[in-house]
Design a protein around this motif. Structure first.
Motif, PDB file in Angstrom:
ATOM      1  N   THR A  45       0.818  -1.215   0.000  1.00 54.83           N
ATOM      2  CA  THR A  45       0.000   0.000   0.000  1.00 54.83           C
ATOM      3  C   THR A  45       0.851   1.264   0.000  1.00 54.83           C
ATOM      4  O   THR A  45       0.299   2.367   0.026  1.00 54.83           O
ATOM      5  N   GLN A  85       2.406   2.334   2.373  1.00 52.89           N
ATOM      6  CA  GLN A  85       2.008   2.956   3.627  1.00 52.89           C
ATOM      7  C   GLN A  85       3.212   3.170   4.532  1.00 52.89           C
ATOM      8  O   GLN A  85       4.169   2.401   4.525  1.00 52.89           O
ATOM      9  N   TRP A 119      -0.506   3.536  12.129  1.00 54.03           N
ATOM     10  CA  TRP A 119      -0.479   4.094  10.780  1.00 54.03           C
ATOM     11  C   TRP A 119      -1.460   5.253  10.707  1.00 54.03           C
ATOM     12  O   TRP A 119      -2.271   5.466  11.607  1.00 54.03           O
ATOM     13  N   THR A 179      -4.588   7.016   8.906  1.00 52.10           N
ATOM     14  CA  THR A 179      -5.727   6.880   8.020  1.00 52.10           C
ATOM     15  C   THR A 179      -5.972   8.229   7.354  1.00 52.10           C
ATOM     16  O   THR A 179      -5.201   9.166   7.535  1.00 52.10           O
TER      17      THR A 179
END
Length: 264
Positions: A148, A150, A182, A184
């Motif tokens: 992702t 991320q 993480w 959002t």
């Protein structure tokens, strides 16, 4: 590459290192992209924290040798003598690949820094080597970041309980905790986990043995429980817990039997 340590603003939210009680003897050590808060009485990490950039992860050949950190007196580290001639493994807390991102040279330097003994904790061999360790949670976290693109901040350490069994001048931790955090779209999110190797550890008689029917257990747990268990101030992490979302019908400790049981 400089040993800049964990960056609290990595997720564009101020997320400081978890804080042990000020009365504890803690030594803060910075490494490339991760930090260790070493409990010098227990000779093990009270906290490790690493920044992971999934968009820049490198997949490099394993390199690095376990070594003592020269910045720390040997008496404050759990070194090679504890792991010799038994079934105890040097369990990475910050995993080898976690800080391994950016340029090839920077990634390799960060990976090799994970082999300091200050970043290790004794784990029963079946616990650490099993492909089912953490039910694949560690690989799952890294794969999520990589697929992702991320950014993640991950915190890991043993639970340093006063009742942990003594062995060769240390106490072998029976439980470990991990929190992944993480960003959002709108806020911070986090998930917490506990592993229990109690059934895999027997130090009676001054030696280490693996009980024949031993097994490890894995739980997704409220992050507030980790704060209490590990005696840490976890800042924003408990309020960012995915288990607290209204749509999640879960409470307490969730025993995990497969990766599909994990709530993120």
């Amino acid at each position: 590459m400089t040993s800049d340590g964990y960056a609290s603003d990595f997720l564009d939210i101020d997320l400081p290192l978890p804080a042990p009680d000020p009365a504890r003897a803690i030594r803060e050590l910075a490494y490339p992209r991760f930090s260790v808060l070493l409990d010098t009485d227990r000779r093990l990490a009270a906290v490790t924290a690493v920044n992971i950039d999934g968009a820049q992860l490198q997949d490099l050949r394993r390199s690095g040798e376990w070594r003592l950190d020269p910045r720390v007196p040997e008496r404050e580290q759990t070194g090679p003598a504890v792991y010799a001639g038994n079934d105890l493994d040097r369990g990475h807390l910050v995993r080898r690949r976690d800080p391994g991102w950016g340029s090839v040279n920077d990634a390799r330097a960060a990976m090799e820094a994970t082999f300091f003994y200050t970043n290790a904790a004794p784990q029963a061999a079946g616990f650490n080597q099993s492909k089912e360790l953490w039910l694949g949670l560690e690989n799952h976290v890294l794969a999520y970041a990589e697929t992702t693109d991320q950014r993640l901040s991950v915190f890991t350490a043993p639970v340093l309980d006063g009742d942990d069994p003594p062995y060769r001048g240390i106490r072998v931790p029976l439980r470990f905790w991990k929190i992944a955090a993480w960003r959002t779209d709108s806020a911070l999110a986090a998930a917490g986990f506990v592993l229990d190797q109690t059934d895999l550890v027997d130090t009676s008689g001054g030696r280490f043995a693996t009980p024949p029917l031993g097994a490890f257990r894995t739980f997704q747990v409220p992050i507030a429980d980790i704060a209490e268990l590990a005696e840490l101030d976890l800042g924003l992490l408990p309020t960012a817990d995915v288990l607290d979302r209204p749509e999640v019908r879960a409470s307490g400790w969730r025993a995990l039997s497969s990766r599909e049981d994990v709530i993120v």
